[in-house]
Scaffold this motif. Structure first.
Motif, mmCIF file in Angstrom:
data_model
loop_
_atom_site.group_PDB
_atom_site.id
_atom_site.type_symbol
_atom_site.label_atom_id
_atom_site.label_comp_id
_atom_site.label_asym_id
_atom_site.label_seq_id
_atom_site.Cartn_x
_atom_site.Cartn_y
_atom_site.Cartn_z
ATOM 1 N N ALA A 312 0.707 -0.832 -9.982
ATOM 2 C CA ALA A 312 -0.729 -1.072 -9.799
ATOM 3 C C ALA A 312 -0.888 -2.360 -9.011
ATOM 4 C CB ALA A 312 -1.430 -1.188 -11.148
ATOM 5 N N VAL A 313 -1.831 -2.375 -8.089
ATOM 6 C CA VAL A 313 -2.084 -3.538 -7.249
ATOM 7 C C VAL A 313 -3.498 -4.040 -7.511
ATOM 8 C CG1 VAL A 313 -2.248 -4.407 -4.883
ATOM 9 C CG2 VAL A 313 -0.526 -2.706 -5.470
ATOM 10 N N ALA A 336 0.920 3.261 -4.913
ATOM 11 C CA ALA A 336 0.343 2.438 -5.978
ATOM 12 C C ALA A 336 -1.106 2.820 -6.201
ATOM 13 C CB ALA A 336 0.438 0.960 -5.610
ATOM 14 N N VAL A 337 -1.612 2.483 -7.363
ATOM 15 C CA VAL A 337 -3.042 2.581 -7.614
ATOM 16 C C VAL A 337 -3.628 1.193 -7.384
ATOM 17 C CG1 VAL A 337 -2.708 2.209 -10.096
ATOM 18 C CG2 VAL A 337 -4.856 3.190 -9.261
ATOM 19 N N VAL A 338 -4.669 1.115 -6.556
ATOM 20 C CA VAL A 338 -5.283 -0.161 -6.195
ATOM 21 C C VAL A 338 -6.537 -0.363 -7.037
ATOM 22 C CG1 VAL A 338 -6.267 -1.546 -4.330
ATOM 23 C CG2 VAL A 338 -4.371 0.028 -3.852
ATOM 24 N N ILE A 339 -6.613 -1.520 -7.683
ATOM 25 C CA ILE A 339 -7.684 -1.798 -8.633
ATOM 26 C C ILE A 339 -8.333 -3.145 -8.295
ATOM 27 C CG2 ILE A 339 -8.225 -2.223 -11.082
ATOM 28 C CD1 ILE A 339 -5.723 -0.518 -11.740
ATOM 29 N N GLY A 340 -9.657 -3.215 -8.390
ATOM 30 C CA GLY A 340 -10.353 -4.488 -8.194
ATOM 31 C C GLY A 340 -11.544 -4.364 -7.283
ATOM 32 N N GLY A 341 -11.793 -5.424 -6.498
ATOM 33 C CA GLY A 341 -12.934 -5.462 -5.603
ATOM 34 C C GLY A 341 -12.552 -5.116 -4.175
ATOM 35 N N THR A 382 -11.201 -0.169 0.197
ATOM 36 C CA THR A 382 -11.861 0.210 -1.053
ATOM 37 C C THR A 382 -10.803 0.571 -2.082
ATOM 38 O OG1 THR A 382 -13.778 1.070 0.140
ATOM 39 C CG2 THR A 382 -13.490 1.799 -2.150
ATOM 40 N N PRO A 383 -10.777 -0.104 -3.210
ATOM 41 C CA PRO A 383 -9.763 0.200 -4.232
ATOM 42 C C PRO A 383 -9.888 1.631 -4.740
ATOM 43 C CG PRO A 383 -10.825 -1.908 -4.669
ATOM 44 C CD PRO A 383 -11.629 -1.238 -3.594
ATOM 45 N N ASP A 384 -8.791 2.158 -5.254
ATOM 46 C CA ASP A 384 -8.844 3.471 -5.911
ATOM 47 C C ASP A 384 -9.761 3.404 -7.126
ATOM 48 O OD1 ASP A 384 -6.840 4.828 -4.246
ATOM 49 O OD2 ASP A 384 -5.438 3.419 -5.157
#
Length: 445
Positions: A312-313, A336-341, A382-384
């Motif tokens: 996860a990033v 990876a799964v991208v998380i955040g802003g 844009t995050p996942d």
């Protein structure tokens, strides 16, 4: 931070966002100069002015120069008389403003020195982070850097720096203290320190060249899962080596998954971002750059990934440039799964040149795209899973960084929840089958 200049020979460097990287070494003097022009401008501030003009004329990504008559700009610049380099600096900045590109910019020697120091990943000094304590108003050691003269000499976090080589630090700013502390490796320095419960004492140290840590990591036990948490602050010259050590160490400790934290990372060396991407991606594209003539260069993975474990990033609005290269590569390759802003959104490449008087020039030379061909300029990635922090949460994490990468960190907590929803024994990687192609070994951010 205690830093001294790492002197570079005249070179070309490329930059995305606010960070710098070297490309092939070359002279900053344009081949278009005639001997008569060289003679007329020798030892004159006009030399500097024309160096800047030549670099922009040769490399700027927009061949129309923002619809400006760039030849007329040169004539105007060289028709003026400059009594000092400082006057030339003003004229250079005014000329560059006409390009309408905030990333094409001139740096005076101090600004250029700061930029090269920032991305060299090294400092010459004693290796401490310091601040003026808000409560005591005294210059205080935040932490000694690993393997530094300060750490080896017994300097501790919380120590007050009362004097530097006999000069009192009362009311001294951090920048002024840094100038006194930094210096040539091998030279001596004496600090007078104050420590709670002890009388003031002197510590004699010898300055050294120190590798600045940009990667921090630890093993976290999340329920019955072992998670390797890695925070990358900047893509410096040493970041890829530090990342490699972190991944290998955590692999040796038998982690089940990784969280890579790129929040607040402004970028750095492109080559570093490519090398780090290759540690996570075994196959697939990383980034494509396109210059003003339409020339492209593709960077790809090369089957040297160090792990295939779930990843996860974490990103935010301050994850920029090389951070977005890495994030885009991981996302587009479904690694990876991208998380955040939403990330910053900077997809322009700059080259950075050292000029004859030690000043520098950053000039936009190319545009870059993610592996799927996405242009993120002014848009960001844009995050996942889009998860913005509230202002209160941002303040809490900013004032107490020890909460980063804990369950009191909402974005990290979400990453753990997502990873826990997957089978930790299986990798979520879906790698496209693509032929290996040209290396990307020159451009850097």
């Amino acid at each position: 931070m205690n830093q001294s200049a790492k002197r570079y020979s005249p070179l070309q460097v490329a930059l995305i966002g606010g960070a710098i990287a070297t490309t092939a070494t070359m002279s900053v003097f344009g081949s278009a100069w005639t001997r008569s022009v060289r003679a007329a401008l020798q030892d004159s501030p006009k030399t500097l002015v024309d160096q800047v003009w030549q670099v922009v004329n040769r490399e700027y990504v927009d061949g129309s120069f923002n619809q400006q008559d760039w030849q007329a700009t040169r004539q105007s610049l060289l028709s003026k008389n400059y009594s000092s380099n400082e006057e030339a600096y003003v004229a250079i900045r005014e000329a560059l403003q006409k390009l309408g590109d905030p990333y094409t910019r001139f740096m005076d020697p101090k600004q250029y020195e700061a930029l090269t120091n920032q991305t060299s990943g090294e400092v010459s000094g004693i290796g401490i982070r310091m601040e003026v304590n808000e409560k005591t108003k005294r210059l205080t050691v935040v932490e000694p850097i690993e393997n530094s003269p300060a750490l080896k000499g017994g300097v501790k976090a919380g120590d007050e720096i009362l004097a530097i080589d006999g000069k009192s630090t009362l009311n001294m700013k951090v920048d002024d203290a840094s100038k006194l502390i930094r210096g040539k490796a091998g030279t001596p320095i004496t600090l007078r320190l104050g420590r709670m419960g002890q009388n003031a004492f002197n510590v004699k140290l010898t300055r050294a060249t120190i590798e600045i840590p940009t990667v921090s990591y630890n093993l976290k036990q999340e329920g019955n899962r072992r998670v390797g948490y890695i925070r990358l602050r900047e893509f410096s010259a040493h970041a890829s080596d530090q990342m490699r050590r972190a991944i290998r160490d955590l692999n040796g400790r038998r982690v089940d998954a990784f969280v890579l934290d790129l929040r607040g990372n402004p970028g750095g060396l492109l080559q570093s971002s490519i090398e780090i991407a290759r540690m996570w991606i075994d196959d697939g594209g990383i980034v494509r750059t396109v210059d003003r003539r339409g020339g492209t260069e593709d960077s790809k993975a090369n089957r040297t990934a160090l792990t295939k474990l779930p990843l996860a990033v974490l990103v935010d609005g301050n994850s920029a440039s090389a951070s977005e290269i890495l994030t885009g590569a991981l996302k587009d390759n479904k690694r990876a799964v991208v998380i955040g802003g939403q990330t910053f959104g900077k997809a322009l490449v700059q080259s950075v040149h050292e000029l004859s008087d030690g000043s520098g020039l950053a000039v936009t030379i190319a545009h870059y795209y993610t592996p799927k061909g996405t242009d993120i300029n002014h848009k960001g990635i844009t995050p996942d899973i889009k998860l913005d922090l509230t202002e209160a949460q941002e303040r809490q994490l900013a004032t107490n960084p020890s909460l980063l990468g804990t369950k009191n960190d909402p974005q990290y907590a979400r990453a753990i929840a997502v990873l826990s929803g997957n089978n930790f024994a299986q990798s979520p990687i879906i790698l496209p089958t693509q032929p290996m192609s040209a290396r990307a070994n020159d451009l850097k951010f």
